[in-house]
Scaffold this active site. Sequence first.
Site, PDB file in Angstrom:
ATOM      1  N   CYS A 176      33.893  43.484  25.983  1.00 37.29           N
ATOM      2  CA  CYS A 176      34.143  43.269  24.551  1.00 37.29           C
ATOM      3  C   CYS A 176      34.318  44.603  23.843  1.00 37.29           C
ATOM      4  O   CYS A 176      33.473  45.480  23.930  1.00 37.29           O
ATOM      5  CB  CYS A 176      33.000  42.489  23.911  1.00 37.29           C
ATOM      6  SG  CYS A 176      33.268  42.202  22.148  1.00 37.29           S
ATOM      7  N   CYS A 208      26.617  29.962  31.894  1.00 32.90           N
ATOM      8  CA  CYS A 208      26.436  31.416  31.798  1.00 32.90           C
ATOM      9  C   CYS A 208      25.283  31.865  32.686  1.00 32.90           C
ATOM     10  O   CYS A 208      24.160  31.394  32.541  1.00 32.90           O
ATOM     11  CB  CYS A 208      26.173  31.801  30.345  1.00 32.90           C
ATOM     12  SG  CYS A 208      25.816  33.546  30.130  1.00 32.90           S
ATOM     13  N   CYS A 215      29.222  73.035  50.213  1.00 29.17           N
ATOM     14  CA  CYS A 215      30.675  73.126  50.081  1.00 29.17           C
ATOM     15  C   CYS A 215      31.374  72.220  51.110  1.00 29.17           C
ATOM     16  O   CYS A 215      31.226  72.407  52.308  1.00 29.17           O
ATOM     17  CB  CYS A 215      31.105  74.577  50.278  1.00 29.17           C
ATOM     18  SG  CYS A 215      32.821  74.823  49.831  1.00 29.17           S
ATOM     19  N   THR A 244      29.756  69.159  45.447  1.00 32.49           N
ATOM     20  CA  THR A 244      30.889  68.255  45.257  1.00 32.49           C
ATOM     21  C   THR A 244      31.030  67.239  46.392  1.00 32.49           C
ATOM     22  O   THR A 244      30.570  67.451  47.500  1.00 32.49           O
ATOM     23  CB  THR A 244      32.195  69.055  45.143  1.00 32.49           C
ATOM     24  OG1 THR A 244      32.280  69.907  46.285  1.00 32.49           O
ATOM     25  CG2 THR A 244      32.231  69.877  43.888  1.00 32.49           C
ATOM     26  N   CYS A 301      31.039  39.913  30.120  1.00 32.80           N
ATOM     27  CA  CYS A 301      31.726  39.735  28.834  1.00 32.80           C
ATOM     28  C   CYS A 301      31.303  40.799  27.837  1.00 32.80           C
ATOM     29  O   CYS A 301      32.124  41.360  27.119  1.00 32.80           O
ATOM     30  CB  CYS A 301      31.487  38.338  28.285  1.00 32.80           C
ATOM     31  SG  CYS A 301      29.747  37.932  28.037  1.00 32.80           S
TER      32      CYS A 301
HETATM   33  S1  SF4 Z   1      35.960  40.444  20.327  1.00 32.48           S
HETATM   34 FE1  SF4 Z   1      37.119  39.820  22.122  1.00 32.48          FE
HETATM   35  S2  SF4 Z   1      35.735  40.176  23.856  1.00 32.48           S
HETATM   36 FE2  SF4 Z   1      34.494  40.227  21.987  1.00 32.48          FE
HETATM   37  S3  SF4 Z   1      33.754  38.135  21.762  1.00 32.48           S
HETATM   38 FE3  SF4 Z   1      35.620  38.253  20.561  1.00 32.48          FE
HETATM   39  S4  SF4 Z   1      37.220  37.579  21.942  1.00 32.48           S
HETATM   40 FE4  SF4 Z   1      35.437  38.062  23.210  1.00 32.48          FE
END
Ligand code: SF4
Lengths: 462, 441
Positions: A385, A375, A134, A200, A381
Amino acid sequence: MPDLSINFAGIKSPNPFWLASAPPTNSGYQVMKAFDAGWGGAVWKTLGVPVVNVSSRYGGVNYRDKRLVGFNNIELISDRPLSHNLREIEEVKKRFPNHAVIASLMVQSRQEWHDIVRASQDAGADGFELNFGCPHGMCERGMGSAVGQEPKVLQMIVEWVMEVAQKPVIVKLTPNISDITEPAMAARRGGADAISLINTIQSIVGVDLDKYAPYPIVDGKGTNGGYCGPAVKPIALNMVKNCAQHPDVRLPISGIGGIENWRDAVEHILLGASSVQVCTAAMHFGFGIIREMTAGLEQYMVEKGFNTIYDFVGKALPNVLHWEDLNMKYKVTANINEDKCIGCQLCYTACEDGAHQAIKLNAGTRVPEIIEENCVGCNLCSLVCPVEQCITMEQTDSGTEHLTWKERTEAGTAPTEFEDEKAGGRHHWVPEPSAALGKERHKTLPGKARLYSGETEVPAGA
Amino acid sequence: MAEFSTPTTEQQFAENFAQLKPVMNRTEALYESSRCLFCFDAPCIKACPSGIDIPQFIRQINSGNDTGAARTIYEANYFGNACGKVCPTEVLCEGACVYNLQEVKPIEIGRLQSYATTKAIKSGKKLFGPGEDNGKKVAVIGAGPAGISAACELRTLGYEVDVFEAKAQPSGLTVYGVAPYKITNEETLAEMAYLQSQFGYNVHFNSAISSRDELAGLENKYDAIFLGIGLGKTNELGLPGEDKINCTGAVEFIAELRQHHHEVAVGRKVIVLGGGNTAMDAASESSRLGAENVILAYRRAKEEMGAYEFEYDLAKGVGVKGLFNVAPVEITGNGYVAGVKFIRTETKDGRVQEIAGSEFIEPCDMVIKATGQAKQTEFLNLIPGLKLDNKGRIIANAHTGQTSNPKYFASGDAWNGGAEVVNAAAEAKLTARGIHAYLSK
Ligand code: SF4
Ligand SMILES: Cc1cc2nc3c(=O)[nH]c(=O)nc-3n(C[C@H](O)[C@H](O)[C@H](O)COP(=O)(O)OP(=O)(O)OC[C@H]3O[C@@H](n4cnc5c(N)ncnc54)[C@H](O)[C@@H]3O)c2cc1C
Ligand SMILES: Cc1cc2nc3c(=O)[nH]c(=O)nc-3n(C[C@H](O)[C@H](O)[C@H](O)COP(=O)(O)O)c2cc1C
Ligand code: SF4
Ligand code: SF4
């Protein structure tokens, strides 16, 4: 049908789902109702010297439209008389002899520990959980996380308890510590039968912008509380893993922290837990969530061909390595599925501003393009997405090479000085700083009085 | 049978004309705003004629900054509240939302927009104010979306502004034309009152400018004159029997409806002539007023109607029937309308041709002509040097709004020939800047 039952350090339970010591286990009424609903066990709301609670006492973190992704409280242990709790424990055990009823305890002196262990043993508890976690209120009086943070004290108290305990003893650990395995090892040295974690995390969930006080607010003031709920699962999982992997801990683990559905439970189990405890989810949605949890767990076991929980306890542990043992030759590159892309360009801004400038926009289409040479396969990304399986990370290495940082260090090929040519970043493409300036599309979007231009339509009079 | 019973009280009227886009409550706005992806270079912004920074205001709503959201909206569009409710969002902002490409319901941008602006209007918070007085004066003719938007922008630029409006209320067709299930009179007028209190322009109601003398007076007294007069009455069709009782123009019928609600009578069997959005509105409205039978008659095929698909769906949804490839040749009846004599048509090489001998009479007791609005050429001809194109639209520079008479500027329906509220609001803002550029020379 897979067998969901467990024998946790000698405590038997028809399934691995226990209610954690908290408001849902405050009374016999609630625990019976929970067992009736399908819960396998309950760790009683911590018993000790009676306290008085304040109001309000809970704070929540709401994220966008989701309520209580994080939750905190400034509540203390049970504020009901000990005799009432003990009588109710006895009654629950009478009606549910095969379910696990664990008495959570917190007192100060050796004598008090002896007394309360004996009393709850007499009431029929199947085991004990020592609350060393606690993080508010009690620790200021030298209990709770104050003990959890002092391995020596923790070990001593465990030893006191072991002097009288005839039922299994679980030590509940606090995450408010830099290395969770230290109190875990102390528990083992003290003779405990098992550990449970996490309690916690010390927290302030938010501040009222008008009242200038942290939540929850008690008469205009507040204090730090203990954080739990879905938001703490990642922290809990890591700590469970740390304890499960440590060669000197080797105790059964009851996993706690952010468990809301069967998946969360399976994750805890795969990292080494063999029972799981739930608090926030039961407070948020009620005891009924157990149906989804047991059904989901069962389905998972059927699909994987697991007959008992023990078939997969810790199954992910061999795949959790130290960073230095990861294969640096493994490479992935982002790939956009043009047919799925909806053109939100979130990947573009994320990579441009938050990663490696490896995505470009082309005129005439809203579908961005990955610049493969740039990349680094960081994954950002694909995480931003919003379309399932639109950006995938494809393996681009030969699959035959394997080299770790440790191996490089041992071979003397790891960079050792500041300007070392062997540093990994050297070969990543990075634009010149000045190229950032004057990028029209990066400036804040129109908003303020964007001029209407009739360019797209033929204006009547032009 | 009619889907709606004839409303006889204000409450029944409100039920029959229930808002298509009711204002969201806080929970709804929170949930909906949570979904916005905050697209880069967002397509929704580009699709909005007034260029509102949509992801920005949605994010402001989501973070509890409703006032900031309202500010973002009004900075781009002074009819922010009305537009949220009356814009054809399906083909504008929401039509461009990337969710459409994922077969997911697009963000309800219009309703979020009205949510934030309604709160601001209700609170009466001071968000804007006039700019520093620059000593110059501009007269605005017409208190429609174009005129009022120009007035607001001109005030921020420091001009003294007098608006002259023929009617008794501001906002033009927003209160006299748009269908009542899109926006209520109270909502429209509340936004007008809010804008006037923020910007402090003067409006002279019941003050039509109609003579050369009145124009000359304005020319002498003001540094520039803004024309926001919109369009005129419903076009005459030139058919025999057009003067019969119960043969009315859509614009006039709708203006009545907006002002007098359930007190407006509709026939039992109504024929609406036309295939544009106004025809769809008039047909829907007749049905909601309790007409038993509403027929929408159009001289070409269904696919060739000018109306938006969702507007036709809306009309169909309240029981309106379509009658296509028919041209009216006469309104029949003895004093009162008794029917419309049609001749069937076909489209050959894009031209409508009548099929000889195919005439028939469709009985009805009311005819609504939704065949376009006339231009106010007679009035415009009183302005020296003002050029109109061959369709009667004012010729003006697309960016500055300046007409061939340098003192006069124009925007809105009178310039673009008839578009939407959002176009008028956006154009007028730009034109106000054109006036400023001209007078600052
Ligand atoms: S949906 Fe949006 S995040 Fe996904 S590849 Fe296309 S532009 Fe990029
Ligand atoms: C039936 C109908 C339904 C519509 N529905 C929609 C809709 O759902 N959504 C949408 O976005 N758009 C809709 N529109 C279009 C929209 O109403 C117009 O595009 C918009 O109102 C044009 O604004 P404006 O200021 O140019 O003209 P108007 O709104 O026509 O305003 C012109 C104003 O000038 C006044 N005026 C005219 N001449 C004079 C004079 N000589 N002296 C003084 N005052 C004068 C008029 O009384 C009027 O108030 C609809 C139009 C109609 C006809
Ligand atoms: C991918 C990543 C890399 C980070 N690298 C560093 C680092 O090199 N040094 C550092 O001090 N903190 C680093 N951080 C931590 C951040 O500075 C920050 O303390 C943390 O992300 C918490 O802040 P936030 O969640 O509000 O962003 C990193 C965080 C992320 C997500
Ligand atoms: S003004 Fe109209 S088109 Fe523009 S964002 Fe608002 S609702 Fe959409
Ligand atoms: S397109 Fe849709 S999701 Fe993207 S910013 Fe606009 S409203 Fe949000």
